[in-house]
Design a protein around this motif. Sequence first.
Motif, PDB file in Angstrom:
ATOM      1  N   MET A   1      44.468  36.005  21.589  1.00 42.98           N
ATOM      2  CA  MET A   1      42.988  35.555  21.526  1.00 42.98           C
ATOM      3  C   MET A   1      42.357  36.374  22.892  1.00 42.98           C
ATOM      4  O   MET A   1      42.946  36.567  23.831  1.00 42.98           O
ATOM      5  N   PHE A   2      41.132  36.343  22.624  1.00 45.14           N
ATOM      6  CA  PHE A   2      40.068  37.186  23.955  1.00 45.14           C
ATOM      7  C   PHE A   2      39.149  35.978  24.262  1.00 45.14           C
ATOM      8  O   PHE A   2      38.833  35.089  23.625  1.00 45.14           O
ATOM      9  N   SER A   3      38.828  35.995  25.599  1.00 45.46           N
ATOM     10  CA  SER A   3      37.681  35.107  26.030  1.00 45.46           C
ATOM     11  C   SER A   3      36.392  35.521  25.546  1.00 45.46           C
ATOM     12  O   SER A   3      36.324  36.474  25.102  1.00 45.46           O
ATOM     13  N   THR A   4      35.631  34.559  25.269  1.00 45.24           N
ATOM     14  CA  THR A   4      34.265  34.772  24.583  1.00 45.24           C
ATOM     15  C   THR A   4      33.209  34.728  25.669  1.00 45.24           C
ATOM     16  O   THR A   4      32.105  34.446  25.619  1.00 45.24           O
ATOM     17  N   MET A   5      33.507  34.734  27.230  1.00 42.01           N
ATOM     18  CA  MET A   5      32.759  34.563  28.082  1.00 42.01           C
ATOM     19  C   MET A   5      31.855  35.859  28.407  1.00 42.01           C
ATOM     20  O   MET A   5      32.273  36.943  28.372  1.00 42.01           O
ATOM     21  N   GLN A   6      30.817  35.501  29.136  1.00 42.99           N
ATOM     22  CA  GLN A   6      30.046  36.579  29.563  1.00 42.99           C
ATOM     23  C   GLN A   6      30.641  37.472  30.736  1.00 42.99           C
ATOM     24  O   GLN A   6      31.234  36.790  31.483  1.00 42.99           O
ATOM     25  N   ASP A   7      30.676  38.780  30.797  1.00 44.80           N
ATOM     26  CA  ASP A   7      31.133  39.408  31.874  1.00 44.80           C
ATOM     27  C   ASP A   7      30.052  39.920  32.899  1.00 44.80           C
ATOM     28  O   ASP A   7      29.305  41.027  32.787  1.00 44.80           O
ATOM     29  N   VAL A   8      29.855  39.149  33.816  1.00 45.62           N
ATOM     30  CA  VAL A   8      28.756  39.092  34.717  1.00 45.62           C
ATOM     31  C   VAL A   8      29.153  39.268  36.304  1.00 45.62           C
ATOM     32  O   VAL A   8      30.077  38.462  36.641  1.00 45.62           O
ATOM     33  N   PRO A   9      28.686  40.320  36.989  1.00 45.62           N
ATOM     34  CA  PRO A   9      29.394  40.816  38.067  1.00 45.62           C
ATOM     35  C   PRO A   9      28.855  39.854  39.264  1.00 45.62           C
ATOM     36  O   PRO A   9      27.995  39.192  39.228  1.00 45.62           O
ATOM     37  N   LEU A  10      29.810  39.746  40.559  1.00 49.44           N
ATOM     38  CA  LEU A  10      29.748  38.643  41.499  1.00 49.44           C
ATOM     39  C   LEU A  10      29.132  39.844  42.324  1.00 49.44           C
ATOM     40  O   LEU A  10      30.017  40.446  43.127  1.00 49.44           O
TER      41      LEU A  10
ATOM     42  N   GLU B   1      31.468  44.699  41.007  1.00 48.54           N
ATOM     43  CA  GLU B   1      31.668  43.840  42.153  1.00 48.54           C
ATOM     44  C   GLU B   1      32.713  44.185  42.843  1.00 48.54           C
ATOM     45  O   GLU B   1      32.750  43.661  44.059  1.00 48.54           O
TER      46      GLU B   1
END
Lengths: 555, 555
Positions: free
Chosen positions: A1-10, A178
Amino acid sequence: MFSTMQDVPLTVTRILRHGQRIHGGSQVITWTGDPATPRRRTYAEIGARAAQLAHGLRELGVRPGQPAATLMWNNAEHVEAYFAIPAMGSVLHTLNLRLPAHQLSFIIQHADDRVIIANGSVLPLLAPLLPALDRVEHIVVSGPGDTSLLDGTRARVHDYEELIAGRPTTYPWPDLDERAAAALCYTSGTTGDPSGIVYSHRSIYLHSMQVNTAESMALTAGDVSLAVVPQFHVLSWGLPHAALLSGFSLLMPDRFLQPGPLADMIAAERPRHAAAVPTIFQALVHELAERPRDISALASVTIGGSACPESLMRTLDERYGVRVAHAWGMTETSPLGTTSQPPPGLTPEEEWPYRLSQGRFPAGVEARLIGPDGAEMPWDGTAAGELEVRGPWIAGGYYGGAGATGPERPADRFSPDGWLRTGDVGTISPDGYLTLTDRAKDVIKSGGEWISSVELEGLLMGHPEVREAAVVAVPDERWGERPLACVVPVTTGEVDYAALRAFLGERLARWQLPEHWTTIEEVPKTSVGKYDKKVLRARQAAGDLTVTTLAPAPR
Amino acid sequence: MFSTMQDVPLTVTRILRHGQRIHGGSQVITWTGDPATPRRRTYAEIGARAAQLAHGLRELGVRPGQPAATLMWNNAEHVEAYFAIPAMGSVLHTLNLRLPAHQLSFIIQHADDRVIIANGSVLPLLAPLLPALDRVEHIVVSGPGDTSLLDGTRARVHDYEELIAGRPTTYPWPDLDERAAAALCYTSGTTGDPSGIVYSHRSIYLHSMQVNTAESMALTAGDVSLAVVPQFHVLSWGLPHAALLSGFSLLMPDRFLQPGPLADMIAAERPRHAAAVPTIFQALVHELAERPRDISALASVTIGGSACPESLMRTLDERYGVRVAHAWGMTETSPLGTTSQPPPGLTPEEEWPYRLSQGRFPAGVEARLIGPDGAEMPWDGTAAGELEVRGPWIAGGYYGGAGATGPERPADRFSPDGWLRTGDVGTISPDGYLTLTDRAKDVIKSGGEWISSVELEGLLMGHPEVREAAVVAVPDERWGERPLACVVPVTTGEVDYAALRAFLGERLARWQLPEHWTTIEEVPKTSVGKYDKKVLRARQAAGDLTVTTLAPAPR
């Protein structure tokens, strides 16, 4: 299973955008020496001027991945540089204006700084260095100062306000990884050359979130924090970034770091929080005793850099209602390593041992103690070891300078599995409270055990005949090392070493008692007043001390 | 230049290790119905039992990357599953035990759950579903219940305590990528099939840090938080993870969610904080009015899920000294989207509009408003738009089910540049305070402008002749859509639509006034009591409503 979250850099860019938009009304308040006219600049203005500064620096040739240096006090323009330089993809290099000239020159050359933003008031420090710094191309001068000191240098000289005037108040901030470099600080090692630590956008972002947690400094948009700790000292312990992240206002002392102006600014601007080393608060307490001011707004202070004396904590607490949170950290740890919040459910007196400890680790700082034989020590509050730490805002190496292809990892500073060796020796309680006792280099390694030089010194100085005492290791064929006690007597007569040893014997185990003793006129000290034990070790090695060796103590 | 920082992943495993070691004495307190005998389990014990559970689940065939489901109340065992499953590299799938049976079956099949940990008390809900769930292999039953209900199912049935008993209390937790899947929740959409959101280790870690910031819930090791919000509802708003991160204790109501037991547990265990939807607190306030308890320990509550009525906030504040922080979020936002901390320097009365707003965005949640024509709207407190958000704990897609190769990104839920379309319509003030007014699907899009159905309904219900009112959009050739006002009159006689329109005209612009009117017996409602406007739209489309269309209003 894969994450469905956005990939937003810190990134620092995100902190800047957030601060200027959501907390646009919060302020950097820069002290001017006159309580009636501090300089106030909102985060909305800071954001606009940071964009202008980025345009200006770009015109001077600052490019992504390259450093741009600051030689500045804590003030609004330094905050602008804090955000403009990393957000444009370059690396903020904060120069420590307290360093000796040769170290400053070394650092500027090692980092290959081409552009330096300097406060006008520090030009007398910078100007003499410039003839030897042939790669520095631009000096940007902020605030009043004698720019004639720069006459004849190769570098072009710019006025900060003229450099940014009329430029666009927005900048096409690039998308950044990041893990990209964001800021560079050098540690002011007492021995050897300074070492550079390159913080990433990610490490700064995570550290700033930690500063704003309730277990750390707990600051929110309603607060004002007095950042006495310099911006050139471990990024002012993360306060400028944390400020734009959660919106608290920053009270910046600029060059007015004397106790009088500090008391004035606390009375006038009423910060709820302040952060500084213990000596600053010690001086402030003396100042207030002589010339009282209303510092009732000040509720909590974060004290770090060196251990805070109990007497100072109690004075702040009982006389001024200021709660001290003790903190431990170093340049390599961003710096937040521990904060001393006592566990719940204790009486005020029961809290003291916890408040005097270095405190507990946050989740971002994993810790272990490594004993004399390299094994991990238990967390039982008594077993001592060198503290090693790991985490997303902990350094994993040092900067090798322009042209280096990766971090340098000297074996005495980094373990083979990548943990930072802090050089601090101490114990950890079962519930995770750190108590530091020694620097690893000052510990006496005797027969597979460690003898604390700091403990011996503290006990010796409790004897009525002893004014000062320093304990160093001397080589020993059988035990590896044994302690040499160097005593400064109160009176000039003969010192009764056997009596002193017997005095120590009431509190310590036999194997911990020094057999080597000497009398000295005073303990040599560093420029900041710390015991300079390497001088004593050198004098001992050179046969320059008259050492008396006692027969084994009677059982 | 390159960063020299350590590369340490942000994982649930790190939270677990930290909580069990540094905050090993903090507790999960599970209510049993009897104030004298709550079940207390320390984080040290939770950590040891989580390792045992991981060994047990591994034996049942749970593998990295695969889901393991829970159908449980808030209790210690559910917290153990929260950490064991992600730390072993698998995916915690929390099943919402309030969903209708057909949705629950759909979700279990869609996620391809093979193992379900269920509380004994929910077996009457689970058992009837099992015959159709032919891929479920194991049911692990925790706590008392009638396991005979499971007789004859294909799945093997295990007792939770027997499954973990005697197993090692440590587990070789694997190194994980912080972007790996950690937990799965489905939204209970009112229309269509539920959609799955897969949280990553990174998103959970960052969200938990945010929960612990002073601007959000400000919880530390000294606190107890009553987590009324279910663990099957957006990971209990992050409280279990935040708890092990900063060490506050969790008071868990188990199945005792009625106002009486909630009041009992607050009186007995004295939590400083609680989190729940408004209806819970509404019921609690009624309970306390009838049978007073000492809830003086409760200082702050986080209320979200739907807007909190001002009257409830004032009662909690003025009668009980409980400060309400309003929060907005959704399953797709982990859920912390905003928290309503008023800006500094206001009087208590001036604070109210801010406290009643949804609040401000933290730095982790970037926001924009998209207007009817797709353009970004200004933050001026009046221009309305659909809220779109972006950030490291915001969903960028939905889970497509076993076999899917990447997230699904339906265009009505995700913008082309990847932002989440929240479906909420509102305004944002210049200083970043969000005020939600409508669901996007309930807004009437008329001639390039939006008409708020909620505003029309609120005004109509202020008229003495109107008991209830719902406003829905009807297609219009010229304007796209126009409002249809559906009115439930107080008396049974004829409704004077023109008079109602004139009443609205005192407060609204002419173009916002409905020309289409109908009278209904009651507003259809969903199972949770919300207006079910899709029923009204369907009745209108089917010609099932007697609609009166007024001539244009006189100028």
